[in-house]
Design an enzyme around this catalytic site. Sequence first.
Site, short mmCIF file in Angstrom:
data_model
loop_
_atom_site.label_atom_id
_atom_site.label_comp_id
_atom_site.label_asym_id
_atom_site.label_seq_id
_atom_site.Cartn_x
_atom_site.Cartn_y
_atom_site.Cartn_z
N ASP A 67 0.81 -1.22 0.00
CA ASP A 67 0.00 0.00 0.00
C ASP A 67 0.84 1.27 0.00
OD1 ASP A 67 0.98 -0.39 2.58
OD2 ASP A 67 -0.96 -0.93 3.42
N ASP A 136 -7.32 -3.16 14.31
CA ASP A 136 -8.70 -3.42 13.86
C ASP A 136 -8.76 -4.65 12.93
OD1 ASP A 136 -7.59 -2.49 11.51
OD2 ASP A 136 -8.87 -0.73 11.33
N GLU A 143 -9.54 -2.16 5.66
CA GLU A 143 -10.20 -1.88 6.93
C GLU A 143 -11.49 -2.69 7.03
OE1 GLU A 143 -8.19 -0.56 8.77
OE2 GLU A 143 -7.79 1.57 8.47
#
Length: 261
Positions: A67, A136, A143
């Site tokens: 990323d 998370d 996400e």
Amino acid sequence: MDIIIASDYEDLSDRAHRMVLTQMEEHTRTVLGLATGSTPEGLYERLVADHRGEEVDFSKTITFNLDEYVGLDPSHEQSYHYFMHEKLFDHVNINPSNIHLPNGQALNLTHECERYEAAIDRAGGIDLQVLGIGRDGHIGFNEPTTSLQSRTHIATLTPETVEDNARFFDSKEDVPRFAITMGIRTILDAQKCILMASGEHKAEAVRRAVEGPVTASVTASALQMHRNAIVLIDEAAASALERKDYYRWIQENKERLAGRL
Ligand code: PGA
């Protein structure tokens, strides 16, 4: 999934290092998927040290990073371009044309995502993908609620991720809100994945990824669907696992079997 529990961060980095080296020794032309963040730093330090000792040759290695932030110049100290050059690429004999990171400054970000995905394909796919995990449960910047079938796309960071990454920036406000990230499908297409995690603050995310259901709410759980995924964690990151003793049992027995193969 193979769950390997290392004693601490040093042991974790040593083991990851051995896995990457084995891959590079067995296949001179290796396509590595790489990750940024604190977790793989020990691995990169070891690869750089090997290169200084001339034990490892990157001349035929091709890399694709997971990323990159949208909007940061590659010369920005917090860009992943910068990180990778500083931690690894500037210290080994990798051919610059074999280094790939998404261009977070592309005028057309959608085209950039497609271009990146096509470049991975053209290289013949990723042989070994290194991954970290967010609190998370994200891998890359995938996400919660990212489709488990996603390809390279533009992600919006969660407030939790912005908070976690604020330590690298002057303030929370400076953390980009968007990133280009390989998707979950892109990651699952790699021949082999190594997810690394260290520290108690990762224990709950690791538990959900390994022992929870496969769910887009914890995108790392998609690795349960991967044929060749290794979860390499230290004691602290393993501390919330219910079946920790069982994973150790498997590990010990496999080591015994390895002696007979
Ligand atoms: P870290 O980040 O290695 O800095 O903990 C991992 C991640 O958020 O994917």
